[in-house]
Design a protein around this motif. Structure first.
Motif, short mmCIF file in Angstrom:
data_model
loop_
_atom_site.label_atom_id
_atom_site.label_comp_id
_atom_site.label_asym_id
_atom_site.label_seq_id
_atom_site.Cartn_x
_atom_site.Cartn_y
_atom_site.Cartn_z
N ALA A 61 41.97 41.20 19.35
CA ALA A 61 40.70 40.48 19.41
C ALA A 61 40.94 38.98 19.53
CB ALA A 61 39.86 40.78 18.18
N THR A 62 40.16 38.33 20.34
CA THR A 62 40.28 36.88 20.49
C THR A 62 39.23 36.20 19.63
OG1 THR A 62 38.83 36.92 22.41
CG2 THR A 62 41.19 37.04 22.83
N PRO A 63 39.48 34.96 19.21
CA PRO A 63 38.50 34.28 18.37
C PRO A 63 37.26 33.88 19.17
CG PRO A 63 40.25 32.78 18.94
CD PRO A 63 40.65 34.13 19.45
N LYS A 64 36.17 33.69 18.45
CA LYS A 64 34.93 33.27 19.09
C LYS A 64 34.99 31.78 19.41
CE LYS A 64 32.41 36.75 16.59
NZ LYS A 64 31.70 37.03 15.37
N LYS A 65 34.19 31.36 20.36
CA LYS A 65 34.15 29.94 20.74
C LYS A 65 33.70 29.08 19.57
CE LYS A 65 33.37 30.82 25.61
NZ LYS A 65 32.45 30.69 26.73
N LEU A 70 34.70 24.85 15.69
CA LEU A 70 34.62 24.40 14.30
C LEU A 70 36.00 24.01 13.76
CD1 LEU A 70 32.73 24.01 11.90
CD2 LEU A 70 33.24 26.34 11.21
N ALA A 71 37.01 24.79 14.08
CA ALA A 71 38.36 24.50 13.57
C ALA A 71 38.88 23.17 14.12
CB ALA A 71 39.31 25.63 13.95
N PHE A 72 38.84 23.03 15.43
CA PHE A 72 39.38 21.80 16.02
C PHE A 72 38.46 20.62 15.79
CE2 PHE A 72 41.72 25.09 18.38
CZ PHE A 72 43.00 24.67 18.05
N GLY A 73 37.16 20.86 15.66
CA GLY A 73 36.22 19.78 15.32
C GLY A 73 36.47 19.23 13.92
N GLY A 118 40.31 22.29 8.55
CA GLY A 118 40.49 22.18 9.99
C GLY A 118 41.94 22.33 10.39
N ALA A 119 42.84 21.70 9.64
CA ALA A 119 44.26 21.79 9.95
C ALA A 119 44.78 23.21 9.73
CB ALA A 119 45.05 20.81 9.08
N TYR A 120 44.34 23.87 8.66
CA TYR A 120 44.78 25.23 8.38
C TYR A 120 44.36 26.19 9.49
CZ TYR A 120 44.79 29.91 6.42
OH TYR A 120 44.97 31.26 6.24
N VAL A 121 43.07 26.19 9.82
CA VAL A 121 42.57 27.13 10.82
C VAL A 121 43.13 26.80 12.20
CG1 VAL A 121 40.48 28.01 11.92
CG2 VAL A 121 40.51 27.64 9.48
N SER A 122 43.27 25.53 12.51
CA SER A 122 43.85 25.15 13.80
C SER A 122 45.29 25.63 13.91
CB SER A 122 43.79 23.63 13.99
OG SER A 122 42.47 23.20 14.00
N PHE A 123 46.04 25.52 12.83
CA PHE A 123 47.43 25.98 12.84
C PHE A 123 47.50 27.49 13.02
CE2 PHE A 123 51.11 27.67 10.55
CZ PHE A 123 52.13 27.08 11.28
N VAL A 124 46.66 28.22 12.31
CA VAL A 124 46.67 29.68 12.41
C VAL A 124 46.26 30.11 13.82
CG1 VAL A 124 45.52 31.80 11.62
CG2 VAL A 124 46.32 30.13 9.96
N LEU A 125 45.23 29.48 14.38
CA LEU A 125 44.80 29.81 15.74
C LEU A 125 45.89 29.51 16.76
CD1 LEU A 125 41.09 28.63 15.73
CD2 LEU A 125 41.90 30.96 15.91
N ALA A 126 46.54 28.38 16.61
CA ALA A 126 47.61 28.02 17.55
C ALA A 126 48.79 28.98 17.42
CB ALA A 126 48.06 26.58 17.31
N ALA A 127 49.15 29.35 16.20
CA ALA A 127 50.27 30.28 16.00
C ALA A 127 49.93 31.67 16.52
CB ALA A 127 50.64 30.34 14.53
N ASP A 136 47.99 36.50 13.24
CA ASP A 136 47.04 37.08 14.17
C ASP A 136 45.66 36.50 13.89
OD1 ASP A 136 46.05 38.48 11.97
OD2 ASP A 136 47.16 40.28 12.44
N TYR A 137 44.72 36.81 14.76
CA TYR A 137 43.41 36.19 14.67
C TYR A 137 42.61 36.69 13.47
CZ TYR A 137 44.30 34.42 19.32
OH TYR A 137 44.84 33.77 20.39
N SER A 138 43.04 37.77 12.82
CA SER A 138 42.33 38.24 11.63
C SER A 138 42.56 37.34 10.43
CB SER A 138 42.75 39.67 11.29
OG SER A 138 44.10 39.69 10.85
N MET A 139 43.52 36.43 10.52
CA MET A 139 43.79 35.51 9.41
C MET A 139 42.81 34.34 9.37
SD MET A 139 47.91 35.44 9.71
CE MET A 139 48.17 34.41 8.28
N VAL A 140 42.02 34.19 10.42
CA VAL A 140 41.03 33.11 10.48
C VAL A 140 39.84 33.52 9.64
CG1 VAL A 140 39.53 31.78 11.98
CG2 VAL A 140 41.80 32.43 12.76
N PRO A 141 39.45 32.68 8.66
CA PRO A 141 38.31 33.04 7.82
C PRO A 141 36.99 32.97 8.56
CG PRO A 141 39.23 30.93 7.13
CD PRO A 141 40.05 31.44 8.25
#
Length: 141
Positions: A61-65, A70-73, A118-127, A136-141
């Protein structure tokens, strides 16, 4: 009007306001568990009850827009606020005299509150996007 017998549960419900009278233990049928034999096992796919549908699989599954924005913002706003705080504390920028009271503390607190998630979620999304093992994308809250 009459009694309701619940054999699997082991009690009888009486007609007067749901009073319960215990049924004798001998009349209750006890079900024992048994091991599955080789003939009962499923194919190499595993048990179909535990198979994840493709559209719900966190590995694919890919993350939603909205999550990406929100993460990078948050990461960007937090970085800007912490940069402004650092410049303000080193006296590279100044504020009008009547706006100084508590401004540096507010900028610092808001910067930390927005930067950390923002830094946490951005890092998880990038990894997860780079397919790093353990992310994986399930780690994004």
């Amino acid at each position: 009007t009459g009694w309701v017998v619940c054999p699997g549960v082991g009690y009888v419900i009486g007609p007067s306001r749901g009073r319960v009278a215990m049924q004798s233990r001998d009349s209750v049928v006890r079900h024992r568990y048994r091991r599955l034999g080789d003939d009962d096992a499923h194919s190499n796919d595993g048990d179909p009850r535990f198979r994840i549908p493709p559209h719900l699989d966190p590995k694919t599954a890919t993350p939603k827009k909205r999550q990406l924005a929100l993460a990078f913002g948050l990461f960007l706003v937090g970085t800007v606020l912490l940069t402004v705080y650092a410049l303000y504390n080193t006296h590279k920028i100044t504020l009008p005299r009547n706006n100084e009271l508590g401004t540096s503390t507010a900028i610092l607190v808001l910067g930390v509150i927005t930067f950390c998630p923002g830094a946490y979620v951005s890092f998880v999304l990038a990894a997860a996007w780079a397919e790093v093992d353990g992310f994986d994308y399930s780690m994004v809250p």
